[in-house]
Motif scaffolding. Structure first.
Motif, PDB file in Angstrom:
ATOM      1  N   LYS A   5       1.013  -1.481   0.390  1.00 44.71           N
ATOM      2  CA  LYS A   5      -0.038   0.308   0.090  1.00 44.71           C
ATOM      3  C   LYS A   5       0.673   1.400  -0.443  1.00 44.71           C
ATOM      4  O   LYS A   5       1.585   1.471   0.825  1.00 44.71           O
ATOM      5  CB  LYS A   5      -1.223  -0.103   1.203  1.00 44.71           C
ATOM      6  N   PHE A   6       0.437   1.632  -0.909  1.00 41.12           N
ATOM      7  CA  PHE A   6       0.898   3.098  -0.870  1.00 41.12           C
ATOM      8  C   PHE A   6       0.298   4.818  -0.980  1.00 41.12           C
ATOM      9  O   PHE A   6      -0.352   4.321  -1.390  1.00 41.12           O
ATOM     10  CB  PHE A   6       1.950   3.662  -2.255  1.00 41.12           C
ATOM     11  N   TYR A   7       1.448   5.677   0.143  1.00 43.80           N
ATOM     12  CA  TYR A   7      -0.905   6.734   0.148  1.00 43.80           C
ATOM     13  C   TYR A   7       0.012   8.116  -0.527  1.00 43.80           C
ATOM     14  O   TYR A   7      -0.273   8.836  -0.806  1.00 43.80           O
ATOM     15  CB  TYR A   7      -0.143   7.810   1.484  1.00 43.80           C
ATOM     16  N   ASP A   8       1.582   7.408  -2.098  1.00 44.08           N
ATOM     17  CA  ASP A   8       2.012   9.195  -2.602  1.00 44.08           C
ATOM     18  C   ASP A   8       2.563   8.685  -3.981  1.00 44.08           C
ATOM     19  O   ASP A   8       3.377   7.235  -2.904  1.00 44.08           O
ATOM     20  CB  ASP A   8       2.258   9.647  -1.932  1.00 44.08           C
ATOM     21  N   ILE A   9       2.668   8.634  -4.977  1.00 43.01           N
ATOM     22  CA  ILE A   9       3.738   8.546  -5.591  1.00 43.01           C
ATOM     23  C   ILE A   9       4.307   9.230  -6.504  1.00 43.01           C
ATOM     24  O   ILE A   9       2.556  10.564  -6.589  1.00 43.01           O
ATOM     25  CB  ILE A   9       2.914   7.978  -6.793  1.00 43.01           C
ATOM     26  N   GLN A  10       5.149  10.514  -6.357  1.00 41.28           N
ATOM     27  CA  GLN A  10       5.632  11.768  -6.192  1.00 41.28           C
ATOM     28  C   GLN A  10       6.532  12.275  -7.482  1.00 41.28           C
ATOM     29  O   GLN A  10       8.159  11.398  -7.492  1.00 41.28           O
ATOM     30  CB  GLN A  10       5.925  12.170  -5.524  1.00 41.28           C
ATOM     31  N   GLY A  11       6.421  12.532  -8.800  1.00 34.99           N
ATOM     32  CA  GLY A  11       7.321  12.723  -9.793  1.00 34.99           C
ATOM     33  C   GLY A  11       7.785  13.672  -9.194  1.00 34.99           C
ATOM     34  O   GLY A  11       7.776  14.752  -8.541  1.00 34.99           O
ATOM     35  N   PHE A  12       9.024  13.875 -10.153  1.00 36.83           N
ATOM     36  CA  PHE A  12       9.782  15.047  -9.900  1.00 36.83           C
ATOM     37  C   PHE A  12      10.410  15.287  -8.735  1.00 36.83           C
ATOM     38  O   PHE A  12      10.406  17.165  -8.967  1.00 36.83           O
ATOM     39  CB  PHE A  12       9.053  16.309 -10.429  1.00 36.83           C
ATOM     40  N   SER A  13      10.562  14.904  -8.025  1.00 45.65           N
ATOM     41  CA  SER A  13      11.265  14.859  -6.643  1.00 45.65           C
ATOM     42  C   SER A  13      13.057  14.732  -7.298  1.00 45.65           C
ATOM     43  O   SER A  13      13.707  14.916  -7.911  1.00 45.65           O
ATOM     44  CB  SER A  13      11.399  13.421  -5.783  1.00 45.65           C
ATOM     45  N   VAL A  14      13.224  15.975  -6.476  1.00 49.65           N
ATOM     46  CA  VAL A  14      14.341  16.523  -6.103  1.00 49.65           C
ATOM     47  C   VAL A  14      15.815  16.117  -5.471  1.00 49.65           C
ATOM     48  O   VAL A  14      16.830  16.759  -5.324  1.00 49.65           O
ATOM     49  CB  VAL A  14      14.992  17.937  -7.080  1.00 49.65           C
ATOM     50  N   HIS A  15      15.652  15.898  -4.448  1.00 43.69           N
ATOM     51  CA  HIS A  15      15.642  15.455  -2.323  1.00 43.69           C
ATOM     52  C   HIS A  15      15.830  14.490  -2.400  1.00 43.69           C
ATOM     53  O   HIS A  15      16.940  14.394  -1.621  1.00 43.69           O
ATOM     54  CB  HIS A  15      14.847  16.809  -1.838  1.00 43.69           C
ATOM     55  N   ASP A  16      15.268  13.173  -3.130  1.00 44.30           N
ATOM     56  CA  ASP A  16      15.601  12.010  -2.712  1.00 44.30           C
ATOM     57  C   ASP A  16      16.759  11.093  -3.162  1.00 44.30           C
ATOM     58  O   ASP A  16      16.100  10.304  -2.691  1.00 44.30           O
ATOM     59  CB  ASP A  16      13.786  11.544  -2.414  1.00 44.30           C
ATOM     60  N   GLY A  17      17.693  11.707  -3.337  1.00 41.36           N
ATOM     61  CA  GLY A  17      18.498  11.619  -3.983  1.00 41.36           C
ATOM     62  C   GLY A  17      18.651  12.004  -5.331  1.00 41.36           C
ATOM     63  O   GLY A  17      18.127  12.549  -5.911  1.00 41.36           O
ATOM     64  N   PRO A  18      19.762  11.095  -6.230  1.00 35.03           N
ATOM     65  CA  PRO A  18      20.781  12.298  -7.356  1.00 35.03           C
ATOM     66  C   PRO A  18      19.411  12.246  -8.639  1.00 35.03           C
ATOM     67  O   PRO A  18      18.862  11.713  -8.685  1.00 35.03           O
ATOM     68  CB  PRO A  18      21.368  10.966  -8.004  1.00 35.03           C
ATOM     69  N   GLY A  19      19.566  13.545  -9.416  1.00 30.24           N
ATOM     70  CA  GLY A  19      19.083  14.055 -10.241  1.00 30.24           C
ATOM     71  C   GLY A  19      17.215  14.469  -9.930  1.00 30.24           C
ATOM     72  O   GLY A  19      17.251  14.433  -9.129  1.00 30.24           O
ATOM     73  N   ILE A  20      16.414  14.293 -11.459  1.00 29.21           N
ATOM     74  CA  ILE A  20      14.965  14.030 -11.269  1.00 29.21           C
ATOM     75  C   ILE A  20      14.776  12.639  -9.877  1.00 29.21           C
ATOM     76  O   ILE A  20      14.480  11.174 -10.922  1.00 29.21           O
ATOM     77  CB  ILE A  20      14.926  14.072 -12.085  1.00 29.21           C
ATOM     78  N   ARG A  21      13.386  12.257  -9.586  1.00 26.63           N
ATOM     79  CA  ARG A  21      13.398  11.284  -8.787  1.00 26.63           C
ATOM     80  C   ARG A  21      11.877  11.095  -9.181  1.00 26.63           C
ATOM     81  O   ARG A  21      10.703  11.815  -9.256  1.00 26.63           O
ATOM     82  CB  ARG A  21      14.113  10.900  -7.890  1.00 26.63           C
ATOM     83  N   LEU A  22      11.283   9.823  -9.013  1.00 31.51           N
ATOM     84  CA  LEU A  22       9.698   8.531  -8.656  1.00 31.51           C
ATOM     85  C   LEU A  22      10.416   8.606  -6.991  1.00 31.51           C
ATOM     86  O   LEU A  22      11.107   7.829  -7.174  1.00 31.51           O
ATOM     87  CB  LEU A  22       9.395   8.311  -9.761  1.00 31.51           C
ATOM     88  N   GLY A 139      19.800  11.895 -14.752  1.00 30.57           N
ATOM     89  CA  GLY A 139      20.669  10.801 -13.642  1.00 30.57           C
ATOM     90  C   GLY A 139      20.187  10.690 -12.673  1.00 30.57           C
ATOM     91  O   GLY A 139      20.720   9.950 -11.382  1.00 30.57           O
ATOM     92  N   GLY A 140      18.681  10.475 -12.797  1.00 32.24           N
ATOM     93  CA  GLY A 140      17.735   9.937 -11.029  1.00 32.24           C
ATOM     94  C   GLY A 140      17.100   8.239 -11.252  1.00 32.24           C
ATOM     95  O   GLY A 140      18.224   7.672 -11.986  1.00 32.24           O
ATOM     96  N   GLY A 141      16.314   8.315 -11.073  1.00 35.64           N
ATOM     97  CA  GLY A 141      16.110   7.221 -10.334  1.00 35.64           C
ATOM     98  C   GLY A 141      14.767   6.909  -9.704  1.00 35.64           C
ATOM     99  O   GLY A 141      14.201   8.144  -9.537  1.00 35.64           O
ATOM    100  N   VAL A 142      14.636   5.562  -8.883  1.00 26.45           N
ATOM    101  CA  VAL A 142      13.450   5.560  -7.833  1.00 26.45           C
ATOM    102  C   VAL A 142      13.684   5.982  -6.791  1.00 26.45           C
ATOM    103  O   VAL A 142      15.100   5.296  -6.739  1.00 26.45           O
ATOM    104  CB  VAL A 142      12.430   5.129  -8.628  1.00 26.45           C
ATOM    105  N   THR A 143      12.772   6.032  -5.811  1.00 26.47           N
ATOM    106  CA  THR A 143      13.023   6.009  -4.348  1.00 26.47           C
ATOM    107  C   THR A 143      12.511   5.593  -3.913  1.00 26.47           C
ATOM    108  O   THR A 143      11.178   5.617  -3.679  1.00 26.47           O
ATOM    109  CB  THR A 143      13.954   7.949  -3.732  1.00 26.47           C
TER     110      THR A 143
END
Ligand code: SF4
Ligand code: SF4
Length: 314
Positions: A5-22, A139-143
């Protein structure tokens, strides 16, 4: 089929690791941080939320009162709407509510909504792969965040394996509070751990989060010894963990983890999550303090840099 169960899926995160992240926020956490900014992440089941500002009032609507099979919704407080009209809000009796979702289905204004959606590994992977162009260009990815993702290890291991199979950079945002038998299997598939250290003093850690920190510190060392990479995250809260002495001990501990620690991220305390407690019908967070000043944050940053650490303020 494994689901989580997930409560949110957030695109364009830039603080949760390198690059643009989901960033995928999983529900459920074994800690109960007294300052929690995401109380909707704490419980494992789907929960009803009420966003008061969106309710048009029972005079104009009132559909949720009829929809609830348990009589959990009643007329609540009076309020002046943005249009200047007197309206009556609803109130939810949380003792009667079973989180069935019928009222949320009936609420066209989306003032009532359910928080928590089940995802299969296949569906989540498909969602992640939609972001591939952004990952590749930045250079992003998934968190995987939470809540505590290590609380649902079977799902986490499977989705991490599938992501690595697709050559996607993976980060795991964790409290570190889990048996080593859960962490060890995900090591080969986790490029970066975003690892929280909330208090270096175990008694204070327990007072603030409900659990001591020995297991968390031990797991950080084991990850480092096993060759894992970490960004250490420190929520910085005046009156709880911001003293010079506390940061000296933290600096020494983090330094002892060697090259495993790529960055230390200081997260200044804020109160933006307080409204989320209200939406869940809960009292205010048990621990509230003032936001740390820029001077304090810069002083603690400089202090940790004195240990040779690469420190950033979020
Ligand atoms: S979630 Fe179900 S039980 Fe709870 S208030 Fe809404 S309709 Fe009633
Ligand atoms: S259904 Fe939604 S908008 Fe209508 S009274 Fe209930 S909470 Fe308010």
């Amino acid at each position: 089929m494994i689901t989580a169960k997930f409560y949110d899926i957030q695109g364009f995160s830039v603080h949760d690791g390198p690059g643009i992240r989901l960033t995928c926020f999983m529900k459920g956490c074994p800690l109960r941080c007294a300052w929690c900014h995401s109380p909707e992440s704490q419980a494992f089941p789907t929960e009803l939320n009420f966003m008061e500002v969106k309710c048009v009032g029972v005079e104009a609507c009132g559909r949720c009162l009829d929809a609830c099979p348990n009589g959990a919704i009643a007329k609540g407080a009076a309020k002046t709407s943005p249009k200047g009209e007197e309206i009556t809000l609803i109130s939810v009796d949380r003792d009667k509510c079973t989180d069935c979702g019928a009222c949320a289905d009936a609420c066209y204004a989306k003032a009532l909504y359910m928080c928590g959606t089940d995802w299969t590994v296949d569906d989540l992977l498909e969602r992640i792969l939609r972001e591939r162009p952004f990952f590749e260009s930045s250079g992003g990815g998934v968190t995987f965040s939470g809540g505590e993702v290590l609380s649902q290890p079977e799902f986490l291991l499977e989705i991490l394996k599938r992501c690595k199979n697709e050559n996607i950079h993976t980060a795991v945002d964790t409290t570190g509070f889990a048996p080593w038998s859960v962490i060890e299997p995900i090591l080969p598939y986790t490029d970066l751990f975003l690892y929280d250290l909330k208090n270096i003093d175990s008694d204070l850690h327990k007072a603030g989060t409900g659990v001591p920190n020995e297991l968390i510190l031990e797991n950080a060392r084991k990850i480092a010894d096993a060759g894992g990479k970490m960004m250490i995250r420190i929520p910085t809260m005046p009156g709880y963990n911001d003293s010079v002495e506390a940061f000296d001990k933290l600096g020494a501990f983090i330094k002892s983890l060697g090259n495993a620690v790529e960055t230390v991220q200081l997260l200044p305390y804020h109160t933006l999550g307080k409204v989320k407690w209200e939406r869940l019908g809960r009292a205010a967070p048990p621990f509230e303090t003032e936001a740390p000043s820029d001077e304090l944050m810069n002083a603690r940053k400089t202090q940790l840099e004195g240990f040779g650490l690469n420190v950033i303020i979020h």
